[in-house]
Design a protein around this motif. Structure first.
Motif, short mmCIF file in Angstrom:
data_model
loop_
_atom_site.label_atom_id
_atom_site.label_comp_id
_atom_site.label_asym_id
_atom_site.label_seq_id
_atom_site.Cartn_x
_atom_site.Cartn_y
_atom_site.Cartn_z
N GLY A 137 0.81 -1.21 0.00
CA GLY A 137 0.00 0.00 0.00
C GLY A 137 0.85 1.26 0.00
N GLY A 138 0.21 2.37 -0.28
CA GLY A 138 0.93 3.64 -0.32
C GLY A 138 0.82 4.38 1.00
N TRP A 139 1.74 5.30 1.21
CA TRP A 139 1.74 6.08 2.46
C TRP A 139 0.50 6.95 2.57
N TYR A 140 -0.15 7.22 1.44
CA TYR A 140 -1.36 8.05 1.48
C TYR A 140 -2.52 7.31 2.17
N ASP A 141 -2.44 5.98 2.28
CA ASP A 141 -3.47 5.21 2.98
C ASP A 141 -3.07 4.86 4.41
N TRP A 186 -14.79 6.61 0.19
CA TRP A 186 -15.88 7.50 -0.27
C TRP A 186 -15.59 8.96 0.04
N ALA A 187 -14.97 9.21 1.20
CA ALA A 187 -14.65 10.58 1.61
C ALA A 187 -13.36 11.10 1.01
N GLY A 188 -12.66 10.27 0.24
CA GLY A 188 -11.40 10.70 -0.34
C GLY A 188 -10.22 10.62 0.61
N PHE A 189 -10.43 9.99 1.77
CA PHE A 189 -9.37 9.87 2.77
C PHE A 189 -8.49 8.66 2.51
N GLY A 190 -9.01 7.70 1.72
CA GLY A 190 -8.26 6.51 1.35
C GLY A 190 -8.41 6.22 -0.13
N HIS A 191 -7.57 5.33 -0.66
CA HIS A 191 -7.57 5.07 -2.10
C HIS A 191 -7.73 3.58 -2.44
N GLU A 192 -7.06 2.69 -1.72
CA GLU A 192 -7.08 1.27 -2.05
C GLU A 192 -7.79 0.49 -0.94
N PHE A 193 -9.00 0.04 -1.24
CA PHE A 193 -9.79 -0.66 -0.22
C PHE A 193 -9.11 -1.95 0.23
N ASP A 194 -8.63 -2.74 -0.72
CA ASP A 194 -8.07 -4.04 -0.36
C ASP A 194 -6.87 -3.91 0.56
N ARG A 195 -5.98 -2.95 0.28
CA ARG A 195 -4.81 -2.76 1.14
C ARG A 195 -5.22 -2.29 2.54
N ILE A 196 -6.15 -1.35 2.60
CA ILE A 196 -6.59 -0.84 3.89
C ILE A 196 -7.27 -1.94 4.71
N ALA A 197 -8.15 -2.69 4.05
CA ALA A 197 -8.89 -3.73 4.76
C ALA A 197 -7.96 -4.85 5.25
#
Length: 251
Positions: A137-141, A186-197
């Motif tokens: 994942g990226g640091w943005y998440d 949805w709020a633009g606070f994250g980008h990649e759902f799979d990595r975050i989850a």
């Protein structure tokens, strides 16, 4: 009469040590070995122990009836396992009497050696974010995984205290993680759902349980190994089902 009392005290001491270790997440072979070593140190060289994730059975070659202890709550506390191991070594070396050893074991049983809950939640949040990076994942998440992982772990602990159904607590915590990940995207606070989850549910994954299940199976403890493996699979299913429900109904 004095000999019977000594045997009884030794049995109670072995069961107490085994109970503490099993409730703290020790492997089956370690619990059985510790109980037998303590019994041998106090002169019961023909003792036998049988351990499953939910019960302890200890016998002394017919001199006393077999004793059984039911285990209902299990957690992970490696400090307590290390303490009991240290006490058993001192018993084997003849440094402790049965009364002294029992006092130390009772002290270890009642001790709160875990970190405070806020520290555990913070550690879970930080590890979730680090797992996100480890999984590509990226640091943005990073902030999204940090918040979702901490919230999921806190929900798991709270729900497990509220409802003594492990599957429900883990399913609900994973569902919360999935919903938060979707909300952040949805709020633009994250980008990649799979990595975050995936990163956020890692604190919920039963890593120690899986390791102990494999270790017990390799050591020939089939009942314990299979039951721990089934428990780990059920936990993994609960986590996966929670994320799946979030994706199916709320994406």
């Amino acid at each position: 009469m004095e000999q019977k009392t000594s045997i009884y005290e030794t049995i109670e001491l072995c069961l107490l040590a085994g109970k503490i270790m099993l409730q703290s997440g020790a492997e089956t072979y370690r619990v059985e070995d510790t109980m037998v070593r303590i019994a041998t140190a106090f002169g019961l060289s023909e003792s036998h122990s049988y351990v499953t994730p939910t019960a302890l059975i200890f016998s002394t070659s017919g001199e006393q009836p077999a004793k059984l202890i039911r285990i209902e709550d299990r957690t992970t506390d490696l400090d307590k396992i290390a303490l009991v191991n240290a006490i058993s070594r001192r018993i084997a070396l003849g440094e402790l009497t049965a009364q002294e050893a029992k006092a130390l074991l009772l002290q270890a049983q009642s001790a709160s050696l875990n970190y405070k809950l806020p520290v555990q939640i913070l550690a879970a949040a930080l590890s979730s974010a680090c797992f996100l990076i480890m999984f590509g994942g990226g640091w943005y998440d990073f902030p999204a995984a940090f918040l979702a992982g901490g919230a999921g772990f806190a929900a798991s602990v709270y729900l497990h205290r509220l409802v003594q159904v492990k599957f429900f607590a883990e399913f609900s915590a994973a569902l919360l993680v999935g919903l938060l990940a979707l909300l952040f995207i949805w709020a633009g606070f994250g980008h990649e759902f799979d990595r975050i989850a995936v990163g956020s549910v890692m604190p919920l994954v039963p890593g120690l349980l899986i390791t102990n299940a494999i270790r017990d199976l390799m050591a020939g403890h089939l009942v314990s190994g299979i039951s721990k493996g089934a428990d780990a699979c059920l936990t993994a299913f609960a986590i996966g089902a929670g994320i799946a429900v979030a994706l199916i109904f709320f994406r």
